[in-house]
Design an enzyme around this catalytic site. Structure first.
Site, mmCIF file in Angstrom:
data_model
loop_
_atom_site.group_PDB
_atom_site.id
_atom_site.type_symbol
_atom_site.label_atom_id
_atom_site.label_comp_id
_atom_site.label_asym_id
_atom_site.label_seq_id
_atom_site.Cartn_x
_atom_site.Cartn_y
_atom_site.Cartn_z
ATOM 1 N N HIS A 122 0.767 -1.239 0.088
ATOM 2 C CA HIS A 122 0.086 -0.059 -0.024
ATOM 3 C C HIS A 122 0.976 1.337 0.159
ATOM 4 O O HIS A 122 0.419 2.277 0.581
ATOM 5 C CB HIS A 122 -0.896 -0.058 1.178
ATOM 6 N N SER B 178 15.874 20.477 -15.523
ATOM 7 C CA SER B 178 14.795 21.348 -16.009
ATOM 8 C C SER B 178 15.110 22.841 -16.479
ATOM 9 O O SER B 178 16.162 23.336 -16.195
ATOM 10 C CB SER B 178 14.005 21.550 -14.673
ATOM 11 N N LYS C 48 16.902 20.863 -10.486
ATOM 12 C CA LYS C 48 16.245 19.574 -10.708
ATOM 13 C C LYS C 48 17.119 18.600 -11.574
ATOM 14 O O LYS C 48 17.890 18.962 -12.417
ATOM 15 C CB LYS C 48 15.115 19.833 -11.813
ATOM 16 N N GLU D 274 10.680 7.496 -16.859
ATOM 17 C CA GLU D 274 9.309 8.031 -17.080
ATOM 18 C C GLU D 274 8.934 7.336 -18.494
ATOM 19 O O GLU D 274 7.548 7.110 -18.892
ATOM 20 C CB GLU D 274 9.204 9.497 -16.966
#
Ligand code: ARG
Length: 463
Positions: free
Chosen positions: A156, A277, A283, A290
């Site tokens: 979970h 970024s 970043k 992804e």
């Protein structure tokens, strides 16, 4: 020139041709079309349709064409032919003249395209297979590098029990092993040759179809002509195998993305495989994982698309089937590329052992071990669970881990508890206890690693 001009009196519309023609994508089947044509020419000779000289001419012409394609795979795109089958025949006609017009005797583009696509699929599946083994090897190398690093395992997405990082990596090895099994299984049913089934009813040429199948490296000839020209089960089966394998890759990516996040900080991405970024200078993004997750959606879409193309088709061949190729070509390419990319990036992924351990120590992930300790003292598990729960509540009220409670505090809730409890609550004790087959005890994980390595060696040898 089209292969079917005789009964037509008007020219076809350009827009119709654009919609109908498939050369822009089926040119990728050129080598397979040539191989199938060479085998067919040999069959025509055996059947007495062409003589020795003609057979040799056709074979030499086709062999030359294969050389030209290998030098420039996009060669067919320089022409306006309808599809790759027309292109091969047209090229032969230009180089050989009249004899080329005999090649299509007794065959149809329906059995030809069905054969070409099987040959293509067999080849690209072998490439996927090698990439899948490469991905497994990279996961094993990662597991080896992770050594004895321990991190929280989740259910979970809540910290559940500590596990070895290597155990996590080996979980994906198991998934990829099953994927390889599915790939190999699909290839068994692909191993059937449709050539010699004609348009739908079988060929009128007295050809030995088993021999033809053998020449093209198939285990056997397809047994029903109607089925043979319209069977695309293998496209579906491989698309399904790809979808599941990509789903595994996607879950792995999701894990890695989370493990690399500021919140977890378990893994670190190397600069060589990260992007930044354009706005936020701090970043460092896990774009590659992804994209692996994103490509999965694309592959799943192709599976659904081919099922929809096939579901309403009457026997036998229908032009809808031309829609089997673009998605499938893309699916096989995306699948293979994704596996290769995974193998490339994994060596740049490092484990932050200290951070992993810290997280494993927090979140009461040793509460089960406390219950197990009480069970060893003779308490029934259900009662032990209750008592351990009360101790978690007491510790969390003081914002402390379980092991920071004093012995007196432990005994207040359960007088059976002794000093030994502190040893039972260490991560090492918790891990070592899970030593039944498949558990995360270091010894089990080491055994699982060795078994997976041996399995991989065997697979690599046999492929
Ligand atoms: N381009 C077609 C395909 O990919 C080849 C078969 C065409 N057959 C036909 N009878 N129109 O399916």
């Amino acid at each position: 020139m089209a292969m079917w001009g005789g009964r037509f009196t008007e020219a076809t519309l350009a827009e119709f041709r654009d919609f109908n023609d498939s050369l822009s994508f089926d040119y990728q089947l050129a080598l397979q079309d040539i191989a199938a044509s060479r085998a067919w020419a040999a069959g025509l000779l055996q059947a007495g349709i062409i003589n020795q000289t003609e057979a040799q001419q056709l074979d030499a012409g086709l062999a030359d064409l294969a050389i030209a394609i290998k030098a420039d795979p996009k060669l067919p795109l320089q022409t306006q032919e309808e599809d790759i089958h027309s292109w091969v025949e047209a090229q032969l006609t230009t180089t050989l003249g009249n004899v080329a017009k005999k090649l299509h005797t007794g065959r149809s583009r329906n059995d030809l395209v069905a054969t070409d696509l099987r040959l293509w699929t067999r080849l690209s599946s072998q490439q996927v297979r090698a990439s899948l083994l490469g991905a497994i090897a990279a996961l094993l190398a990662f597991a080896e590098r992770a050594g004895s690093a321990v991190m929280p395992g989740f259910t979970h997405l809540q910290r559940a029990q500590p596990v070895l990082v290597a155990h996590w990596a080996l979980a994906y090895v198991e998934m990829f092993k099953r994927d390889l099994g599915r790939l190999d299984d699909a290839l068994k049913r692909l191993d059937v040759c449709p050539l010699g089934c004609g348009a739908l009813a079988g060929t009128g040429v007295a050809i030995d179809r088993q021999l033809l199948a053998q020449q093209l490296g198939f285990a056997q000839a397809a047994l029903n002509s109607l089925d043979a020209v319209s069977d695309r089960d293998y496209v579906v089966e491989l698309s399904a195998a790809a979808s599941l394998c990509m789903t595994h890759l996607s879950r792995l990516s999701e894990d890695v993305i989370f493990f690399c996040s500021g919140e977890a900080g378990f893994f670190k991405l190397g600069d060589a495989i990260s992007s930044g970024s354009s706005l936020m200078p701090q970043k460092k993004n896990p774009d590659v994982f992804e994209l692996l997750r994103g490509k999965t959606g694309r592959v799943l879409g192709h599976l659904v698309a081919i099922l929809h193309v096939l579901k309403g088709l009457p026997l036998a061949y229908n032009k809808d089937m031309q829609e089997d190729k673009q998605g499938f070509f893309d699916l096989m390419a995306s699948w293979q590329q994704s596996l290769r990319v995974l193998a490339t990036v994994l060596p740049h992924l490092t484990v932050n052992e200290a951070q992993c351990r810290l997280a494993a120590e927090l979140g009461y992930s040793n509460a089960t071990d406390l219950a197990d300790y009480l069970v060893a003292k003779g308490v029934a598990f259900r009662d032990a669970h209750e008592l351990a729960g009360e101790l978690v509540l007491a510790a969390s009220a003081q914002q402390k881990p379980l092991e920071a409670l004093t012995l007196a505090q432990f005994q207040q809730i359960c007088p059976l508890i002794t000093e030994v409890v502190f040893a039972a609550l260490t991560i090492e004790a918790g891990l070592a206890k899970r030593q039944a087959l498949g558990g995360t005890a270091p010894h089990q994980v080491a055994q699982a690693f060795i078994a997976a390595k041996q399995w991989l060696e065997l697979q690599t040898k046999s492929s």
